[in-house]
Scaffold this motif. Structure first.
Motif, mmCIF file in Angstrom:
data_model
loop_
_atom_site.group_PDB
_atom_site.id
_atom_site.type_symbol
_atom_site.label_atom_id
_atom_site.label_comp_id
_atom_site.label_asym_id
_atom_site.label_seq_id
_atom_site.Cartn_x
_atom_site.Cartn_y
_atom_site.Cartn_z
ATOM 1 N N LEU A 21 85.190 -63.795 -116.626
ATOM 2 C CA LEU A 21 86.235 -62.842 -116.256
ATOM 3 C C LEU A 21 86.445 -62.807 -114.744
ATOM 4 O O LEU A 21 87.578 -62.915 -114.257
ATOM 5 N N GLU A 88 78.814 -44.039 -121.825
ATOM 6 C CA GLU A 88 79.653 -43.373 -120.835
ATOM 7 C C GLU A 88 78.942 -42.146 -120.257
ATOM 8 O O GLU A 88 79.092 -41.813 -119.102
ATOM 9 N N LYS A 107 80.222 -50.316 -120.320
ATOM 10 C CA LYS A 107 80.354 -51.736 -120.660
ATOM 11 C C LYS A 107 81.489 -51.982 -121.646
ATOM 12 O O LYS A 107 81.916 -53.117 -121.841
ATOM 13 N N GLY A 108 81.980 -50.929 -122.241
ATOM 14 C CA GLY A 108 83.099 -51.060 -123.158
ATOM 15 C C GLY A 108 84.454 -50.930 -122.484
ATOM 16 O O GLY A 108 85.482 -50.918 -123.154
ATOM 17 N N SER A 109 84.458 -50.865 -121.141
ATOM 18 C CA SER A 109 85.722 -50.741 -120.406
ATOM 19 C C SER A 109 86.588 -51.979 -120.586
ATOM 20 O O SER A 109 86.097 -53.078 -120.873
ATOM 21 N N GLU A 110 87.877 -51.811 -120.392
ATOM 22 C CA GLU A 110 88.802 -52.938 -120.479
ATOM 23 C C GLU A 110 88.577 -53.881 -119.295
ATOM 24 O O GLU A 110 88.170 -53.444 -118.213
ATOM 25 N N PRO A 111 88.849 -55.186 -119.488
ATOM 26 C CA PRO A 111 88.672 -56.158 -118.400
ATOM 27 C C PRO A 111 89.388 -55.759 -117.109
ATOM 28 O O PRO A 111 88.837 -55.897 -116.021
ATOM 29 N N ASP A 112 90.608 -55.248 -117.227
ATOM 30 C CA ASP A 112 91.358 -54.846 -116.039
ATOM 31 C C ASP A 112 90.654 -53.718 -115.290
ATOM 32 O O ASP A 112 90.721 -53.649 -114.060
ATOM 33 N N GLU A 113 89.995 -52.816 -116.022
ATOM 34 C CA GLU A 113 89.269 -51.719 -115.382
ATOM 35 C C GLU A 113 88.100 -52.245 -114.569
ATOM 36 O O GLU A 113 87.836 -51.776 -113.458
ATOM 37 N N ASN A 116 89.440 -54.037 -111.471
ATOM 38 C CA ASN A 116 89.923 -53.048 -110.515
ATOM 39 C C ASN A 116 88.761 -52.351 -109.825
ATOM 40 O O ASN A 116 88.807 -52.086 -108.615
ATOM 41 N N PRO A 130 86.077 -45.039 -115.116
ATOM 42 C CA PRO A 130 87.491 -44.769 -115.313
ATOM 43 C C PRO A 130 87.833 -43.296 -115.138
ATOM 44 O O PRO A 130 86.949 -42.480 -114.918
#
Length: 227
Positions: A21, A88, A107-113, A116, A130
C-alpha cells in the motif's frame, strides 16, 4: 519530498500488505520492517525514518515501550509514531499518546485513512484520526480520573505561559478540530491558528497536536465528557 516509512508489526503478512500500500504512493516509501519494538527503534535511526507505523502488541519490547524510547531520543525528534491497534478502543491508546505517539488508527481503517495519517503525521500536524476517535481520549481520561484532585498541577501551571488566545485555540484542538475549523470558529485565518498552535506546543513542550490534547485534559483546561 518522499516520506520514509518504517513498519513495526510482528505479523509478516500485515507488514507485507502495508508495504504494498505505502510503496504504491509516489510520495512515500517503506524503508524498513521491524517485528518488535527494539528493532523498530534501531531501524528508525539507521534508516532515518520520518514516520513509524507501530503495532502495540509485539513480543519483547512492545510498541508502547518503543514509542517512549523514540520520544526520549533527541536524535529521533523528527520521527513521528502512528499507533496501529486491532481495537479502536484500547487501554494503551492514551498511554501511547503520553509516551509521544502522534496518533493512532485501527487496523481495520480504510487504505486512504492510513495513507492520509502518514502524510498528516509527517507534516507535523498529527490529529487523532479517524474522526470517530475525537472523543476517545476524553473517555479514557474520564475513566482514569481527571477531577480537580487528580489533575496534573505541573501541567496546569505551565498553562499560565499561554496567552488567552492560545488557550482558546488549545481548547479547540482538544476538541479534535482542524486548523481550518478552528479558524472559522474563532474568525481568524488558518495561518494565525497554526501560529498559535505552534507557540502553544513550544511553551508546553508538546511534540505535536496529539500531545496538546492530552495536556489540555490532564491540566484540567478541558473537562472529559462521557456520552
Amino acid at each position: 519530498m518522499t516520506i520514509r516509512v518504517l513498519l513495526a508489526d510482528d505479523q509478516a503478512l500485515l507488514r507485507s500488505a502495508f508495504r504494498v500500500l505505502v510503496d504504491s504512493e509516489s510520495d512515500m516509501e517503506v524503508v524498513g520492517e521491524a517485528s518488535d519494538g527494539a528493532q523498530a527503534v534501531a531501524l528508525a535511526k539507521e534508516q532515518r525514518a520520518d514516520v513509524v507505523l507501530m503495532d502495540i502488541r509485539m513480543p519483547g519490547t512492545d510498541g508502547l515501550a518503543a514509542t517512549r524510547m523514540i520520544s526520549a531520543d533527541p536524535s529521533l525528534a523528527h520521527v513521528r509514531v502512528v499507533i496501529l491497534t486491532t481495537f479502536e478502543v484500547d487501554d494503551y491508546v492514551v498511554q501511547s499518546l503520553r509516551a509521544g505517539a502522534s496518533g493512532f488508527l485501527g487496523k481495520g481503517s480504510e487504505p486512504d485513512e492510513l495513507l492520509n495519517a502518514i502524510r498528516v503525521a509527517a507534516g507535523g500536524e498529527a490529529l487523532l484520526s479517524p474522526a470517530a476517535t475525537k472523543g476517545l481520549i476524553a473517555r479514557f481520561l474520564a475513566q482514569g480520573g481527571t477531577g480537580d484532585d487528580e489533575r496534573d498541577p505541573a501541567r496546569a501551571e505551565r498553562l499560565d505561559a499561554l496567552t488567552v488566545r492560545e488557550r482558546e485555540v488549545l481548547v479547540q484542538v482538544a476538541g479534535g478540530h482542524s486548523n481550518d475549523e478552528i479558524a472559522e470558529r474563532l474568525e481568524v485565518s488558518p495561518l494565525t491558528v497554526k501560529t498559535h498552535v505552534n507557540r502553544a506546543m513550544a511553551k508546553l513542550g508538546a511534540r505535536d497536536r496529539a500531545q496538546l490534547v492530552v495536556i489540555a485534559y490532564e491540566s484540567g483546561l478541558v473537562r472529559p465528557r462521557v456520552d
